[in-house]
Structures are given as structure tokens and as C-alpha cells.
Design a protein around this motif. Structure first.
Motif, short mmCIF file in Angstrom:
data_model
loop_
_atom_site.label_atom_id
_atom_site.label_comp_id
_atom_site.label_asym_id
_atom_site.label_seq_id
_atom_site.Cartn_x
_atom_site.Cartn_y
_atom_site.Cartn_z
N LYS A 125 0.84 -1.20 0.00
CA LYS A 125 0.00 0.00 0.00
C LYS A 125 0.87 1.25 0.00
CE LYS A 125 -3.50 2.32 2.88
NZ LYS A 125 -2.66 3.41 3.42
N LYS A 126 1.92 1.21 0.81
CA LYS A 126 2.85 2.34 0.85
C LYS A 126 3.54 2.54 -0.49
CE LYS A 126 3.46 4.53 3.79
NZ LYS A 126 2.93 5.88 4.16
N THR A 128 2.37 1.81 -3.46
CA THR A 128 1.45 2.39 -4.44
C THR A 128 1.19 3.87 -4.16
OG1 THR A 128 -0.50 1.69 -3.15
CG2 THR A 128 0.30 0.19 -4.85
N GLU A 129 1.35 4.27 -2.91
CA GLU A 129 1.27 5.70 -2.61
C GLU A 129 2.46 6.44 -3.20
OE1 GLU A 129 0.99 5.99 1.61
OE2 GLU A 129 -1.01 5.10 1.72
N ALA A 135 -0.16 -0.13 -8.54
CA ALA A 135 -1.43 -0.61 -8.00
C ALA A 135 -1.98 -1.80 -8.78
CB ALA A 135 -2.45 0.52 -7.97
#
Length: 341
Positions: A125-126, A128-129, A135
Motif C-alpha cells: 500500500k505504501k 502504491t502511494e 497498483a
């Protein structure tokens, strides 16, 4: 999925590496909570895993790693779906395989271990940020279907199942391996303290943990036990202590000769695999013969450590649990495999 250049991959992963080296309060909270789902995942163990990954994801190391492969191959190849069956013996143990799949331009279908369900999703998740294009390059699945290749890590028993089920696909199947230390009698207290990292980090549960010592004929273990004394608090971990008591009882019942210091027991045994809270040892008389022996048993050994890494093909004490990106498990080049699917 949008294409990512090698430079974009390097930049994104290096930013993630910097984050892991300076974790946020949110990540620290997750680290502290991991042990409630898996008692072996203590905060210290998880922090060690994060440190190791963060240390490997440095920009210069990423360049050294990725730029060794054929220039442009990452963009020229058609993306494939790669199934990943991850182990759960150590925190984040499968993250390197995920990085390899993402960096090679493929899509990762990730079957998480039930023992490690929070840490890897958080790191992705980090990522993709940092770079939203990642993603679409991974998916968490309960069952693997519609894949082009497989990388599966498990026990010797599960590997037989994996071999049978996935034999018709391009695959990497990993089995149990163990690591060994070669002592020559010149080791200092500092050397043994470093060796303690290879033995005790992650409670000895990993394939890169030293589970066997090779020592010269007539070796006296007094200095070894004195040098690892600082690791004594490990016995305060309930599951480790239970294993220590249980395995010590087995040695006593079977009338096996052993030495112990109240948190580690050692016994002479030819096997590379030793139970938790114990080490096997074996004497050697000739270093050349030992090198031949270890070369013959290479398929059983993950890595070898020695004082200053002077024993041929070995790592220095204290570095076994901090592999670089190019230190592939079982000596199989994962990136080359992925790029040639």
C-alpha cells in the motif's frame, strides 16, 4: 498496466527503502501488533526484517542489481502473471519475491501465509502511494488460478505437493535449507557476538539461521558460550523457552551427550537441521575436505558463515540475516527466471 521504466522502479523502491529505515508511527504500531497474531513475530524480529529490507532498497544497490540484466528487457517483455505462495516462518519473508516480480514488469498474484497477513499488504500500500502505477501489478488471492508461472516456498513435505501440482508451469519450488558456521579456533568474543545474530535472530526459524557448527578436532566450546552470553534474554520468550525445555528433555531421554548454557544446547550430530534452541556440531580435521563436503551438500545449505568470511564461499559472521537483493534463495536467480518466462 502502465509501463514503468527501470529508473522509475529504482526511484520508487528506494523511497520505500528510506521509509522502512525511518518508519512512521503507523508502521511502528503495526510492528508492535504483529506479535499478537504470531508470537514469533516479536517487535524486535519484525524491526530486524524491516531494517534488512530497508538496507537492501538503497538506490545504489537497486542500480547494481537491476542494471546487471539486459538493458531494456523489462519494457520489451510481455507482462506475465506470477503466482507467489509465501512462507510465514519469518516476518516479511516473501517480500523479496514480490519485489522481483514487480521490478521485472510482471504481475504478482500473492497468496499470503496465514502467519503474516498484515505487514506485506501495508508495505505494498505504501509503495502504491509512492508510485500509483504499481497498483495494478499485484493482487492478493486465496487460491491461485490463471497464472503463467509460480514461485512457492514451503517445507520439504509441501514442496512435493508443489512439484506435482505446478510441474507443467515455469516454476521455482523452494524446500527446507539450513545454514552452517565454520569455526577455526581464532574467533574472539566479538566474533561470537556477531555469530549470535546468525543463530538467534528470528529464534532460529529461518533458512539463513545457523543451525550447525563445524569446529576443529578437540575444540573447546567455552569461548563460544561466553561470546553468546548477551543473547540470554531470548529464553524469556515463552515459545522459545518451551522448545528449549522440550528438546533438552529429548536429549536426556535419549541419553545424548550435550552442552548447554540455559538458553542454547549443542550436541554432536551429522544433520544440518537442528531443533529450536539447539545447534548441532561436527568436528573437522582438514579444511579442504570440509569444503568438498559442503560443496557436495550444497542443495541442503542456504549459506555458510565464518570469521571475516575467510572460509571459501562464506559470509562474515553477523551478515547471514541481511541478504542483498542479488543474494537469491537457493542460489536461483529469480530475476533471470522472471525475465525469461
Amino acid at each position: 498496466m502502465p509501463d514503468l521504466s527501470t529508473e522509475q522502479v529504482i526511484t520508487s523502491l528506494s523511497i520505500l527503502g528510506n521509509y522502512l529505515s525511518n518508519p512512521s508511527a503507523e508502521l511502528e504500531q503495526l510492528v508492535n501488533a504483529a506479535q499478537f497474531n504470531n508470537a514469533w513475530f516479536t517487535a524486535e524480529s519484525t524491526q530486524n526484517a524491516l531494517f534488512s529490507i530497508g538496507n537492501s532498497l538503497k538506490e545504489e544497490k537497486l542500480k547494481k542489481w537491476l542494471l546487471t540484466y539486459e538493458s531494456g528487457l523489462f519494457l520489451q517483455k510481455k507482462s506475465k502473471k506470477v503466482g507467489l505462495i509465501l512462507a510465514g516462518n519469518l516476518p516479511l519473508v516473501g517480500f523479496h519475491d514480490i519485489v522481483c516480480v514487480l521490478a521485472s514488469g510482471n504481475k504478482a498474484l500473492i497468496k499470503l501465509s496465514s502467519q503474516d497477513t498484515k505487514l506485506i499488504p501495508f508495505l505494498l500500500k505504501k509503495l502504491t502511494e509512492i508510485e500509483p502505477a504499481f497498483a495494478g501489478r499485484f493482487e492478493f488471492v486465496e487460491r491461485l488460478t490463471d497464472f503463467d508461472a509460480i514461485i512457492a516456498t514451503g517445507s520439504n513435505n509441501s514442496s512435493r505437493y508443489f512439484d506435482y501440482y505446478f510441474s507443467k508451469y515455469p516454476h521455482i519450488i523452494r524446500k527446507n535449507r539450513n545454514s552452517v558456521a565454520v569455526l577455526n579456533g581464532s574467533e574472539t568474543a566479538d566474533d561470537f557476538h556477531e555469530l549470535g545474530k546468525d543463530i538467534f535472530w528470528y529464534f532460529g526459524l529461518g533458512c539463513r539461521n545457523v543451525s550447525k557448527l563445524y569446529v576443529p578436532q578437540g575444540y573447546n566450546f567455552t569461548s563460544f558460550f561466553e561470546g553468546i552470553e548477551s543473547y540470554k534474554p531470548i529464553i524469556n520468550h515463552n515459545k522459545y523457552a518451551n522448545n528449549f525445555d522440550y528438546n533438552l528433555t529429548l536429549l536426556l531421554m535419549n541419553k545424548v551427550k550435550y552442552l548447554e548454557n540455559h538458553f542454547l544446547m549443542i550436541s554432536e550430530n551429522s544433520s544440518y537441521s537442528s531443533p529450536i534452541a539447539s545447534l548441532h556440531y561436527e568436528f573437522y580435521a582438514d579444511e579442504t575436505e570440509l569444503k568438498t563436503r559442503l560443496a557436495t551438500d550444497a542443495d541442503l545449505i542456504q549459506c555458510v558463515v565464518s570469521k571475516d568470511g575467510l572460509f571459501q564461499g562464506s559470509l562474515s559472521f553477523g551478515t547471514a540475516q541481511q541478504p542483498e537483493l542479488w543474494d537469491y534463495a537457493d542460489g536461483i536467480d529469480t530475476m533471470e527466471f522472471l525475465l525469461k518466462i
